[in-house]
Design a protein around this motif. Structure first.
Motif, PDB file in Angstrom:
ATOM      1  N   ASP A   1      -8.687 -29.344 -26.340  1.00 39.20           N
ATOM      2  CA  ASP A   1      -9.096 -28.775 -27.738  1.00 39.20           C
ATOM      3  C   ASP A   1      -8.649 -29.341 -28.797  1.00 39.20           C
ATOM      4  O   ASP A   1      -9.033 -29.317 -29.974  1.00 39.20           O
ATOM      5  N   VAL A   2      -7.285 -30.039 -28.534  1.00 40.16           N
ATOM      6  CA  VAL A   2      -6.778 -30.893 -29.747  1.00 40.16           C
ATOM      7  C   VAL A   2      -6.166 -32.206 -29.186  1.00 40.16           C
ATOM      8  O   VAL A   2      -5.750 -32.288 -27.911  1.00 40.16           O
ATOM      9  N   LEU A  62      -2.968 -26.040 -35.454  1.00 37.82           N
ATOM     10  CA  LEU A  62      -3.854 -26.301 -34.833  1.00 37.82           C
ATOM     11  C   LEU A  62      -4.680 -25.080 -34.093  1.00 37.82           C
ATOM     12  O   LEU A  62      -5.598 -25.200 -33.211  1.00 37.82           O
ATOM     13  N   THR A  63      -4.009 -24.158 -34.009  1.00 32.07           N
ATOM     14  CA  THR A  63      -4.085 -22.792 -33.150  1.00 32.07           C
ATOM     15  C   THR A  63      -5.137 -22.118 -33.710  1.00 32.07           C
ATOM     16  O   THR A  63      -5.793 -21.129 -33.211  1.00 32.07           O
ATOM     17  N   ARG A  68      -9.465 -25.738 -36.566  1.00 30.89           N
ATOM     18  CA  ARG A  68      -9.629 -26.418 -35.613  1.00 30.89           C
ATOM     19  C   ARG A  68     -11.366 -26.890 -35.628  1.00 30.89           C
ATOM     20  O   ARG A  68     -11.488 -28.122 -35.353  1.00 30.89           O
TER      21      ARG A  68
END
Length: 100
Positions: A1-2, A62-63, A68
């Motif tokens: 995801d990141v 970034l959550t 994001r």
């Protein structure tokens, strides 16, 4: 995801270019050539090297799913600047402009 890169020293990290191509928003230490590749708060969050609290805050930032997604889209767009086919086409255009 990141993508997270917590280096103290870098040149131009290939892993970062790969993360951009995968449309991954990033949390990165601002060392070496990293700031020449990404813009803080656009494709990635840049923090000072050695500042683990700032890096943790960047990752927490970034959550947020919408942030994001927005940063991931910007990362994908930025990755096109580092695409070999795009680079070759740009050089071809330059050469043809001076020597048709």
């Amino acid at each position: 995801d990141v993508f997270c890169l917590s280096s103290r020293y870098e040149g131009l990290p290939i892993a970062l270019l790969e993360a951009l191509a995968l449309h991954l928003p990033s949390a990165l230490t601002d060392v070496g050539g990293i700031s020449a590749v990404v813009t803080n708060a656009n494709e990635a969050f840049l923090v000072p090297a050695g500042d683990s609290l700032a890096l943790a805050d960047a990752i927490i930032g970034l959550t947020n799913a919408s942030a994001r997604a927005e940063m991931g889209a910007a990362a994908g767009a930025r990755s096109l600047l580092f695409n070999m086919a795009v680079a070759v086409q740009a050089w071809q255009r330059r050469y043809l402009a001076i020597a048709p």
